[in-house]
Design an enzyme around this catalytic site. Sequence first.
Site, PDB file in Angstrom:
ATOM      1  CE1 TYR A   1      34.872 -61.893 -21.863  1.00 58.51           C
ATOM      2  CE2 TYR A   1      34.087 -61.282 -19.676  1.00 58.51           C
ATOM      3  CZ  TYR A   1      34.616 -60.927 -20.911  1.00 58.51           C
ATOM      4  OH  TYR A   1      34.880 -59.615 -21.187  1.00 58.51           O
TER       5      TYR A   1
ATOM      6  CG  HIS B   1      35.999 -69.395 -28.321  1.00 58.00           C
ATOM      7  ND1 HIS B   1      35.934 -70.764 -28.268  1.00 58.00           N
ATOM      8  CD2 HIS B   1      36.240 -68.997 -27.044  1.00 58.00           C
ATOM      9  CE1 HIS B   1      36.128 -71.176 -27.044  1.00 58.00           C
ATOM     10  NE2 HIS B   1      36.306 -70.122 -26.270  1.00 58.00           N
TER      11      HIS B   1
ATOM     12  CG  ASN C   1      36.718 -70.442 -19.650  1.00 56.27           C
ATOM     13  OD1 ASN C   1      36.409 -70.996 -20.710  1.00 56.27           O
ATOM     14  ND2 ASN C   1      37.951 -70.076 -19.395  1.00 56.27           N
TER      15      ASN C   1
ATOM     16  CE1 TYR D   1      37.774 -63.081 -26.372  1.00 57.85           C
ATOM     17  CE2 TYR D   1      36.527 -61.424 -25.177  1.00 57.85           C
ATOM     18  CZ  TYR D   1      37.619 -62.261 -25.270  1.00 57.85           C
ATOM     19  OH  TYR D   1      38.556 -62.285 -24.275  1.00 57.85           O
TER      20      TYR D   1
END
Length: 139
Positions: A52, A24, A54, A19
């Site tokens: 993470y 993001h 979420n 990531y």
Amino acid sequence: MKFQDAKLIIGLGNPGKEYEKTYHNVGFLAIDYLNQCQASSVKCQVLKTDTYMNQSGEFVAKIAGKNKIKPEKILIIHDDSDIEIGNYKISFSRGSAGHNGVESIIKSLKTKDFWRLRIGIRPQNSKQKAEKFVLKKIS
């Protein structure tokens, strides 16, 4: 109160090599930048989530609770796929607009009364869905 009065600034993103430097994770990139520039006289915590995207709410609620920081003194920095690259918006007491990290924070804090720095990640003149570009590496 103004966003400049924040006592806690948290950048949202996802942990892990895959990531790094993706759209993001612009919240993480913003925190890296702030940490490089931050003057020692600033009385504000500047952190990245360790969860993470979420599950961001768990981290934010834990840090805010531990430090007795009210939601209105928190600034969350995150990507916004509705805003074009190169633009940003500062908002207060707004809904998540479908951003799962922000939705998690609203649920964990039980309020939407916190500041947000929404950094645009939408390619210019693009109509593609966010999932097509949010995890792409920033060139």
